[in-house]
Design a protein around this motif. Structure first.
Motif, short mmCIF file in Angstrom:
data_model
loop_
_atom_site.label_atom_id
_atom_site.label_comp_id
_atom_site.label_asym_id
_atom_site.label_seq_id
_atom_site.Cartn_x
_atom_site.Cartn_y
_atom_site.Cartn_z
N ILE A 111 0.85 -1.18 0.00
CA ILE A 111 0.00 0.00 0.00
C ILE A 111 0.89 1.24 0.00
CG2 ILE A 111 -0.21 -0.01 2.53
CD1 ILE A 111 -3.08 1.09 2.11
N GLU A 112 0.46 2.25 -0.75
CA GLU A 112 1.24 3.47 -0.81
C GLU A 112 0.99 4.31 0.44
OE1 GLU A 112 2.55 6.92 -3.95
OE2 GLU A 112 0.67 5.88 -4.29
N THR A 113 2.08 4.72 1.09
CA THR A 113 2.01 5.55 2.29
C THR A 113 2.85 6.80 2.06
OG1 THR A 113 3.99 4.67 3.37
CG2 THR A 113 1.94 3.41 3.66
N LEU A 114 2.89 7.67 3.03
CA LEU A 114 3.73 8.87 2.92
C LEU A 114 5.21 8.50 2.86
CD1 LEU A 114 1.90 11.24 5.45
CD2 LEU A 114 1.77 11.24 2.95
N GLU A 115 5.56 7.31 3.36
CA GLU A 115 6.95 6.83 3.34
C GLU A 115 7.26 5.96 2.12
OE1 GLU A 115 5.04 6.34 6.30
OE2 GLU A 115 5.77 8.27 6.99
N GLY A 116 6.33 5.85 1.19
CA GLY A 116 6.48 4.98 0.04
C GLY A 116 5.61 3.74 0.20
N PHE A 117 5.86 2.73 -0.63
CA PHE A 117 5.05 1.51 -0.56
C PHE A 117 5.51 0.64 0.60
CE2 PHE A 117 3.98 2.80 -4.83
CZ PHE A 117 2.65 2.40 -4.93
N LEU A 118 4.54 0.16 1.40
CA LEU A 118 4.82 -0.73 2.51
C LEU A 118 4.01 -2.01 2.36
CD1 LEU A 118 4.79 1.76 5.53
CD2 LEU A 118 6.78 0.81 4.35
N ASN A 119 4.56 -3.11 2.83
CA ASN A 119 3.86 -4.39 2.75
C ASN A 119 2.65 -4.40 3.68
OD1 ASN A 119 5.73 -5.39 0.95
ND2 ASN A 119 6.93 -6.45 2.50
N ILE A 120 1.63 -5.09 3.24
CA ILE A 120 0.43 -5.30 4.06
C ILE A 120 -0.09 -6.69 3.75
CG2 ILE A 120 -1.07 -4.19 2.34
CD1 ILE A 120 -2.79 -3.25 4.78
N GLY A 121 -0.55 -7.38 4.77
CA GLY A 121 -1.08 -8.72 4.59
C GLY A 121 -2.56 -8.77 4.92
N VAL A 122 -3.21 -9.80 4.43
CA VAL A 122 -4.61 -10.03 4.76
C VAL A 122 -4.71 -10.15 6.28
CG1 VAL A 122 -6.52 -11.67 4.56
CG2 VAL A 122 -5.14 -11.09 2.55
N GLY A 123 -5.65 -9.44 6.88
CA GLY A 123 -5.82 -9.44 8.34
C GLY A 123 -5.19 -8.23 9.01
N ASP A 124 -4.28 -7.55 8.32
CA ASP A 124 -3.72 -6.32 8.85
C ASP A 124 -4.75 -5.21 8.68
OD1 ASP A 124 -1.38 -7.64 9.41
OD2 ASP A 124 -0.30 -6.88 7.67
N TRP A 125 -4.48 -4.08 9.26
CA TRP A 125 -5.40 -2.96 9.22
C TRP A 125 -4.85 -1.84 8.36
CZ3 TRP A 125 -10.15 -2.96 11.73
CH2 TRP A 125 -10.39 -4.10 12.51
N ILE A 126 -5.75 -1.15 7.66
CA ILE A 126 -5.38 0.05 6.91
C ILE A 126 -5.96 1.23 7.68
CG2 ILE A 126 -5.65 1.35 4.77
CD1 ILE A 126 -5.97 -1.36 3.32
N ALA A 127 -5.06 2.07 8.20
CA ALA A 127 -5.46 3.26 8.93
C ALA A 127 -5.50 4.43 7.97
CB ALA A 127 -4.50 3.52 10.07
N THR A 128 -6.42 5.33 8.22
CA THR A 128 -6.55 6.53 7.41
C THR A 128 -6.43 7.74 8.32
OG1 THR A 128 -8.04 5.39 5.89
CG2 THR A 128 -8.02 7.79 5.79
N GLY A 129 -5.48 8.61 7.99
CA GLY A 129 -5.25 9.80 8.79
C GLY A 129 -6.16 10.95 8.42
N VAL A 130 -5.99 12.07 9.11
CA VAL A 130 -6.87 13.22 8.91
C VAL A 130 -6.73 13.84 7.53
CG1 VAL A 130 -7.04 13.79 11.36
CG2 VAL A 130 -5.20 14.77 10.00
N ASN A 131 -5.62 13.63 6.87
CA ASN A 131 -5.41 14.18 5.53
C ASN A 131 -5.64 13.14 4.43
OD1 ASN A 131 -4.72 16.79 6.46
ND2 ASN A 131 -2.70 16.03 6.99
N GLY A 132 -6.25 12.01 4.80
CA GLY A 132 -6.55 10.98 3.82
C GLY A 132 -5.40 10.03 3.54
N GLU A 133 -4.29 10.19 4.25
CA GLU A 133 -3.15 9.29 4.05
C GLU A 133 -3.44 7.93 4.70
OE1 GLU A 133 -2.31 11.33 8.03
OE2 GLU A 133 -3.37 11.78 6.17
N HIS A 134 -2.83 6.89 4.16
CA HIS A 134 -3.04 5.53 4.66
C HIS A 134 -1.73 4.94 5.14
CE1 HIS A 134 -7.01 5.69 2.92
NE2 HIS A 134 -6.51 5.90 1.72
N TRP A 135 -1.82 4.02 6.09
CA TRP A 135 -0.66 3.25 6.51
C TRP A 135 -1.14 1.92 7.08
CZ3 TRP A 135 -2.60 7.38 9.20
CH2 TRP A 135 -2.93 7.18 10.54
N PRO A 136 -0.32 0.88 6.93
CA PRO A 136 -0.72 -0.43 7.44
C PRO A 136 -0.33 -0.59 8.92
CG PRO A 136 1.34 -0.62 6.24
CD PRO A 136 0.91 0.82 6.14
N ILE A 137 -1.15 -1.36 9.63
CA ILE A 137 -0.86 -1.70 11.02
C ILE A 137 -1.10 -3.20 11.17
CG2 ILE A 137 -1.42 -1.30 13.45
CD1 ILE A 137 -2.68 1.38 12.60
#
Length: 161
Positions: A50-76
């Motif tokens: 998934i594309e994040t502010l830090e570039g593309f990061l790995n995400i797996g099924v079952g992980d969470w996609i968080a969305t910040g106040v500016n619409g940015e995403h990151w995996p958890i």
């Protein structure tokens, strides 16, 4: 001296299921060129990125996609997410209105929870089992805690049924 802090910001998050719908929604790429050996697969996040502010990061099924106040995403990672976040309480509109009125009027959380001060709809929701209108002590305690959490942490208003 070390002090203890808690996060106060709320986030929106959705558990990634690998579906085409979520892949499209979050512009997730599936890196089919990169193959995992069996032992790497066990420890890896998966072939999705998934594309994040830090570039593309790995995400797996079952992980969470968080969305910040500016619409940015990151995996958890799921285990980290469950240790870090708790869903906001879901409360009826009458209870949300009561909380907001009390906050607006400068009422303390203790007075807001006072049975005698609460509107009838709030009292009924806190203490009565739906359909039976019997007092339920467990429900009463749970709903008092829920209202206190909603006051402190925020809440989501229950959808009309």
């Amino acid at each position: 001296m070390i002090k203890v802090y808690r996060k106060t910001a709320t986030i929106k998050a959705e558990q990634f299921d690998g579906s085409e719908e979520m892949i499209d929604k979050y512009h997730v790429r599936c890196d089919t060129e990169y193959m995992f050996s069996d032992d790497q697969l066990e420890y890896s996040m998966g072939p999705y990125q998934i594309e994040t502010l830090e570039g593309f990061l790995n995400i797996g099924v079952g992980d969470w996609i968080a969305t910040g106040v500016n619409g940015e995403h990151w995996p958890i990672a799921d285990d980290v997410f469950k240790q870090t976040y708790v869903e906001l309480p879901v409360i009826p509109k009458a209870v949300a209105d009561w909380i907001e009125k009390c906050k607006h009027d400068g009422t303390s959380v203790g007075d807001m929870l006072c049975y005698e001060r609460q509107p009838e709809k709030v009292r009924d929701w806190i203490e009565l089992t739906p359909g039976t209108y019997d007092f339920n002590q467990r429900r009463y305690a749970e709903h008092q805690d829920l209202i206190a959490r909603a006051w402190l942490d925020g809440y989501t208003v229950e959808e009309d049924k």
